[in-house]
Design a protein around this motif. Sequence first.
Motif, PDB file in Angstrom:
ATOM      1  N   LYS A 504      -4.386  11.120  -6.291  1.00 35.11           N
ATOM      2  CA  LYS A 504      -3.113  11.024  -7.002  1.00 35.11           C
ATOM      3  C   LYS A 504      -1.942  11.342  -6.072  1.00 35.11           C
ATOM      4  CE  LYS A 504      -4.808  11.984 -11.651  1.00 35.11           C
ATOM      5  NZ  LYS A 504      -4.292  10.740 -12.239  1.00 35.11           N
ATOM      6  N   GLU A 505      -2.139  12.298  -5.176  1.00 37.32           N
ATOM      7  CA  GLU A 505      -1.090  12.643  -4.221  1.00 37.32           C
ATOM      8  C   GLU A 505      -0.786  11.461  -3.299  1.00 37.32           C
ATOM      9  OE1 GLU A 505      -0.542  15.722  -0.459  1.00 37.32           O
ATOM     10  OE2 GLU A 505      -1.921  16.258  -2.080  1.00 37.32           O
ATOM     11  N   TYR A 506      -1.823  10.787  -2.839  1.00 35.10           N
ATOM     12  CA  TYR A 506      -1.656   9.621  -1.968  1.00 35.10           C
ATOM     13  C   TYR A 506      -0.902   8.511  -2.709  1.00 35.10           C
ATOM     14  CZ  TYR A 506      -2.968   5.744   1.147  1.00 35.10           C
ATOM     15  OH  TYR A 506      -2.946   4.659   1.990  1.00 35.10           O
ATOM     16  N   GLU A 507      -1.308   8.237  -3.943  1.00 35.53           N
ATOM     17  CA  GLU A 507      -0.679   7.166  -4.709  1.00 35.53           C
ATOM     18  C   GLU A 507       0.772   7.497  -5.047  1.00 35.53           C
ATOM     19  OE1 GLU A 507      -4.489   5.136  -6.988  1.00 35.53           O
ATOM     20  OE2 GLU A 507      -3.368   6.740  -7.995  1.00 35.53           O
ATOM     21  N   ALA A 508       1.043   8.775  -5.348  1.00 33.06           N
ATOM     22  CA  ALA A 508       2.416   9.165  -5.680  1.00 33.06           C
ATOM     23  C   ALA A 508       3.346   9.005  -4.485  1.00 33.06           C
ATOM     24  CB  ALA A 508       2.435  10.605  -6.183  1.00 33.06           C
ATOM     25  N   GLU A 509       2.825   9.296  -3.294  1.00 37.82           N
ATOM     26  CA  GLU A 509       3.649   9.196  -2.090  1.00 37.82           C
ATOM     27  C   GLU A 509       3.851   7.752  -1.649  1.00 37.82           C
ATOM     28  OE1 GLU A 509       1.628  11.544   0.771  1.00 37.82           O
ATOM     29  OE2 GLU A 509       2.287  13.474  -0.059  1.00 37.82           O
ATOM     30  N   ARG A 510       2.911   6.863  -1.972  1.00 38.16           N
ATOM     31  CA  ARG A 510       2.953   5.497  -1.461  1.00 38.16           C
ATOM     32  C   ARG A 510       3.113   4.435  -2.548  1.00 38.16           C
ATOM     33  NH1 ARG A 510      -0.007   8.759   1.468  1.00 38.16           N
ATOM     34  NH2 ARG A 510      -0.063   8.610   3.753  1.00 38.16           N
ATOM     35  N   LYS A 511       3.445   4.857  -3.752  1.00 39.32           N
ATOM     36  CA  LYS A 511       3.617   3.862  -4.807  1.00 39.32           C
ATOM     37  C   LYS A 511       4.824   2.970  -4.512  1.00 39.32           C
ATOM     38  CE  LYS A 511       6.207   7.031  -7.824  1.00 39.32           C
ATOM     39  NZ  LYS A 511       6.181   7.729  -9.130  1.00 39.32           N
ATOM     40  N   MET A 512       4.771   1.774  -5.006  1.00 35.34           N
ATOM     41  CA  MET A 512       5.813   0.786  -4.720  1.00 35.34           C
ATOM     42  C   MET A 512       7.027   0.995  -5.615  1.00 35.34           C
ATOM     43  SD  MET A 512       3.610  -2.731  -4.337  1.00 35.34           S
ATOM     44  CE  MET A 512       5.070  -3.660  -3.874  1.00 35.34           C
ATOM     45  N   ALA A 513       8.182   0.782  -5.038  1.00 39.40           N
ATOM     46  CA  ALA A 513       9.419   0.751  -5.816  1.00 39.40           C
ATOM     47  C   ALA A 513       9.657  -0.682  -6.288  1.00 39.40           C
ATOM     48  CB  ALA A 513      10.590   1.240  -4.973  1.00 39.40           C
ATOM     49  N   LEU A 539      -2.960   4.668 -12.585  1.00 43.34           N
ATOM     50  CA  LEU A 539      -1.760   5.397 -12.180  1.00 43.34           C
ATOM     51  C   LEU A 539      -0.825   5.499 -13.376  1.00 43.34           C
ATOM     52  CD1 LEU A 539      -0.272   6.695  -9.752  1.00 43.34           C
ATOM     53  CD2 LEU A 539       0.872   4.492  -9.430  1.00 43.34           C
ATOM     54  N   VAL A 540      -0.408   6.735 -13.707  1.00 46.14           N
ATOM     55  CA  VAL A 540       0.342   6.930 -14.941  1.00 46.14           C
ATOM     56  C   VAL A 540       1.767   6.410 -14.854  1.00 46.14           C
ATOM     57  CG1 VAL A 540      -1.014   8.884 -15.744  1.00 46.14           C
ATOM     58  CG2 VAL A 540       0.866   9.290 -14.187  1.00 46.14           C
ATOM     59  N   ASN A 541       2.385   6.463 -13.687  1.00 51.94           N
ATOM     60  CA  ASN A 541       3.753   5.964 -13.526  1.00 51.94           C
ATOM     61  C   ASN A 541       3.885   5.276 -12.173  1.00 51.94           C
ATOM     62  OD1 ASN A 541       5.391   6.487 -15.830  1.00 51.94           O
ATOM     63  ND2 ASN A 541       5.352   8.675 -15.364  1.00 51.94           N
ATOM     64  N   GLY A 542       4.727   4.269 -12.129  1.00 50.95           N
ATOM     65  CA  GLY A 542       4.957   3.572 -10.872  1.00 50.95           C
ATOM     66  C   GLY A 542       3.959   2.454 -10.636  1.00 50.95           C
ATOM     67  N   ILE A 543       4.158   1.743  -9.526  1.00 48.33           N
ATOM     68  CA  ILE A 543       3.296   0.619  -9.151  1.00 48.33           C
ATOM     69  C   ILE A 543       2.343   1.094  -8.061  1.00 48.33           C
ATOM     70  CG2 ILE A 543       3.249  -1.745  -8.279  1.00 48.33           C
ATOM     71  CD1 ILE A 543       6.139  -2.022  -9.286  1.00 48.33           C
ATOM     72  N   PRO A 544       1.045   1.019  -8.259  1.00 50.56           N
ATOM     73  CA  PRO A 544       0.086   1.583  -7.307  1.00 50.56           C
ATOM     74  C   PRO A 544       0.106   0.850  -5.972  1.00 50.56           C
ATOM     75  CG  PRO A 544      -1.057   0.284  -8.956  1.00 50.56           C
ATOM     76  CD  PRO A 544       0.371   0.378  -9.411  1.00 50.56           C
ATOM     77  N   PRO A 545      -0.210   1.562  -4.886  1.00 50.70           N
ATOM     78  CA  PRO A 545      -0.192   0.931  -3.555  1.00 50.70           C
ATOM     79  C   PRO A 545      -1.205  -0.183  -3.400  1.00 50.70           C
ATOM     80  CG  PRO A 545      -1.152   3.133  -3.454  1.00 50.70           C
ATOM     81  CD  PRO A 545      -0.552   2.990  -4.813  1.00 50.70           C
ATOM     82  N   ILE A 546      -2.214  -0.234  -4.254  1.00 51.89           N
ATOM     83  CA  ILE A 546      -3.211  -1.290  -4.133  1.00 51.89           C
ATOM     84  C   ILE A 546      -2.622  -2.653  -4.501  1.00 51.89           C
ATOM     85  CG2 ILE A 546      -4.186  -1.196  -6.469  1.00 51.89           C
ATOM     86  CD1 ILE A 546      -6.974  -1.314  -5.110  1.00 51.89           C
ATOM     87  N   VAL A 547      -1.535  -2.660  -5.281  1.00 55.56           N
ATOM     88  CA  VAL A 547      -0.838  -3.919  -5.572  1.00 55.56           C
ATOM     89  C   VAL A 547      -0.217  -4.461  -4.287  1.00 55.56           C
ATOM     90  CG1 VAL A 547       1.058  -4.977  -6.852  1.00 55.56           C
ATOM     91  CG2 VAL A 547      -0.419  -3.301  -7.978  1.00 55.56           C
ATOM     92  N   ARG A 548       0.407  -3.587  -3.501  1.00 55.42           N
ATOM     93  CA  ARG A 548       0.953  -3.981  -2.205  1.00 55.42           C
ATOM     94  C   ARG A 548      -0.163  -4.521  -1.306  1.00 55.42           C
ATOM     95  NH1 ARG A 548       2.107   0.741  -0.440  1.00 55.42           N
ATOM     96  NH2 ARG A 548       4.267   0.892  -1.179  1.00 55.42           N
ATOM     97  N   LYS A 686     -14.040 -13.995 -14.909  1.00 54.98           N
ATOM     98  CA  LYS A 686     -12.593 -13.956 -14.717  1.00 54.98           C
ATOM     99  C   LYS A 686     -12.134 -12.632 -14.104  1.00 54.98           C
ATOM    100  CE  LYS A 686     -11.679 -17.015 -18.664  1.00 54.98           C
ATOM    101  NZ  LYS A 686     -10.948 -17.137 -19.957  1.00 54.98           N
ATOM    102  N   THR A 687     -13.072 -11.879 -13.557  1.00 59.92           N
ATOM    103  CA  THR A 687     -12.754 -10.548 -13.040  1.00 59.92           C
ATOM    104  C   THR A 687     -12.844 -10.526 -11.522  1.00 59.92           C
ATOM    105  OG1 THR A 687     -13.605  -9.521 -15.054  1.00 59.92           O
ATOM    106  CG2 THR A 687     -13.332  -8.096 -13.148  1.00 59.92           C
ATOM    107  N   LEU A 688     -11.844  -9.916 -10.894  1.00 58.97           N
ATOM    108  CA  LEU A 688     -11.796  -9.768  -9.440  1.00 58.97           C
ATOM    109  C   LEU A 688     -11.609  -8.288  -9.113  1.00 58.97           C
ATOM    110  CD1 LEU A 688     -11.524 -11.027  -6.555  1.00 58.97           C
ATOM    111  CD2 LEU A 688      -9.050 -11.131  -6.984  1.00 58.97           C
ATOM    112  N   GLN A 689     -12.481  -7.764  -8.249  1.00 57.95           N
ATOM    113  CA  GLN A 689     -12.358  -6.373  -7.832  1.00 57.95           C
ATOM    114  C   GLN A 689     -11.770  -6.316  -6.429  1.00 57.95           C
ATOM    115  OE1 GLN A 689     -15.830  -3.645  -6.889  1.00 57.95           O
ATOM    116  NE2 GLN A 689     -15.100  -2.668  -8.770  1.00 57.95           N
ATOM    117  N   VAL A 690     -10.731  -5.498  -6.275  1.00 57.00           N
ATOM    118  CA  VAL A 690     -10.035  -5.364  -4.995  1.00 57.00           C
ATOM    119  C   VAL A 690     -10.228  -3.947  -4.486  1.00 57.00           C
ATOM    120  CG1 VAL A 690      -7.816  -5.484  -3.813  1.00 57.00           C
ATOM    121  CG2 VAL A 690      -8.328  -7.075  -5.671  1.00 57.00           C
ATOM    122  N   GLY A 691     -10.738  -3.821  -3.271  1.00 61.25           N
ATOM    123  CA  GLY A 691     -10.967  -2.510  -2.683  1.00 61.25           C
ATOM    124  C   GLY A 691      -9.870  -2.130  -1.702  1.00 61.25           C
ATOM    125  N   MET A 692      -9.638  -0.823  -1.564  1.00 57.90           N
ATOM    126  CA  MET A 692      -8.639  -0.331  -0.614  1.00 57.90           C
ATOM    127  C   MET A 692      -9.065   1.041  -0.118  1.00 57.90           C
ATOM    128  SD  MET A 692      -4.548   0.291  -1.132  1.00 57.90           S
ATOM    129  CE  MET A 692      -3.548   0.960   0.192  1.00 57.90           C
TER     130      MET A 692
END
Length: 696
Positions: A504-513, A539-548, A686-692
């Motif tokens: 959660k700390e990693y995602e909070a610091e690197r979430k997308m604006a 992720l409860v708020n923001g856009i997760p870095p895995i989208v980037r 119809k499902t795609l899994q993306v790893g990061m």
Amino acid sequence: MISFYQPYRSHHQLKAGISYSYPPMETLLLAYQSLGVVYGDLGTSPVNVFSATQLTNLSEDDLIGTLSLIFWALTILVLIKYTFIVIHADDHGEGGTFALYSQLCQHINIRSKLAIQSCMKGEPDDGPVYYGGSGGQLRAKAKKFIENSPGAQNFLTFIVLLGTCMVIGDGTLTPATCVISALQGIQSVSPKITQDHVVFMSAVLLIVLFAFQHCGTNKVSFAFSPIMLLWFATNTSIGIYNIIKYHPSILRAISPHYMVKFFIRNHKTAWDLLGAVFLGITGAEAMFADLGHFNKRAIQLGFCFVVYPSLVITYAGETAYLVRYPEKITNAYYSSIPKAVYWPMFGISTLAAIVASQSMISACFSIVKQSLSLECFPRVKIVHTSSKHEGQVYCPEINYTLMVLCVGLVIGFKGGVELANAYGVVVIWVMIITTFLTALVMLLIWNTNILLILGFFLPYILIEGFFMTSLLRKIPQGGWVPFAISVILFAVMISWTYGSSKKKEYEAERKMALTELDEMLSVSYMYRTPGTCFFFTDLVNGIPPIVRHYIQHTGSIQEIMVIVTVRTVPIKTVPPEERFSVQKLGVKGAYRCLVQFGYKDSQNVGGEECVSSMIARLQEAAESSGEKQKISSATQRGVIFVVGRTILKANGQNGRFSRFTINYLYRFLQKNCRGAISTAEFPLDKTLQVGMLYEI
């Protein structure tokens, strides 16, 4: 703006059963049911206590002093502490150490790296708070100390996880000990029945009991409640019979001066006896942990008017019998039963021992469910078995793990003294932890007078500490078993808690604006694939870095991208009109959707009905008719579901603890447990899994 920290609230809550206020008839029914689950461990204590003393040649004064010890232990530690004080420290109807911790975290800003993240407040409370009087100043200082001390916060997390693991560790011993101790009574009437026969029968009974758990607490309690009512009634009757026949004045043991005289006269012998006396109150911690299966009033009614008087009379009857026949102390319970009713009582006691096992099994299910809600336990399957009570759950993975451990303990120890010594050893530590956390709740939440807090904390710490010193000597003689199980569970929980915190700390610091997402989607080489993409994240708020990560490595994104968060709320069902909350992100074709399910709702997120409902809500959020048409057209061209899978790796800059915990323990658990949205149902084609990889 969608707030992902706010709990689900609506007028449907009362209809859905989240309210824990029951009418009188239903409360009585719940009290009846609770006899079959909550009080099993306490209810079968008469089978064990005197037999576990391993003392002989006791005088009448010694026996009366022992009864006085048992009576006051039940009264002070169970009746007063748990039934009238601790039971009120619930968290939305749930009990146990996690409930206490959750309440504290709702009023204190916990920010340490080991904090249980789901308990943390969304935003720090920086506003001024006035605490009046000297007691208020102490509360303010205590709150400030905890909030400013990572060490204090880590200590809170540590003791909560340790206490939880100890309850589960004891839960593996309770079924094994209760069943085998009840069946051993059959050996006194037939020398042909060996200990191997008893072990075999115990293993079979335990397997049957665990196989029955999928039916749910509601049905199990209905099946077991008549057994417990019969158990309490017959034990009370036999107790009264023994008191009248052997020693009518035995009830004078309720005077505490007999207990004091016993300690003065016996010294170390009296101290040794405390370990056996403690067997009479094991189950109190399960009573609090099982709170989510029933309600406070039902548990209080059942204990005060049935369990407590029955236990006191039963122990008094056994003591009266032993005054006449002190040499029978090694088999006190079965020896005190009149021969004419021996076999019926053997059958009832065996069934009651099974119920005692049920009390700890259901408590373990409740604890694991709370652990999952607080994200400090690897994800396992939770099945809600009741449409009325959110706390009644069944966990197949935990159920069969407990079954293997219980049967293994029965076969391994063969009902020897080591198994008896191990039983209940860790419970005293749970009680001490509960006392400490309850005192904090009284100070920081209830605003209790300081003198009352000290009147609760100091006596119970002293009494429980005294019991603890006696029980410590059992650790080398078999008491190490629950500690070993607790250590393994603690390693699992602390690893998962720490890993989840770092994630959660990693995602909070690197979430997308939103500006970054807008820039990525606006570049000339970005290809907008026809269709609609539902991107699922926890992720409860923001856009997760895995989208980037996904956009950068594919160079494309669907015309309509919806970032979806699925959440289960503590009510039976969420009305369709309140299930979806949609927010337009301000970027062309990008939306965010919060999907809320009740615990009895089918979470078929990939089904046509759910997809159609989300599309309809997206069109409602669209600002123009052209945009609505684009959403409809993109959906007709195809829908895909993208699920993120993150892998954590600690780099060389981290300490040894962090590297070992993240790279080995957490990753092993993450690989072998269920996914973050494992309860959701997606069409595989119809499902795609993306790893990061998250390098922390």
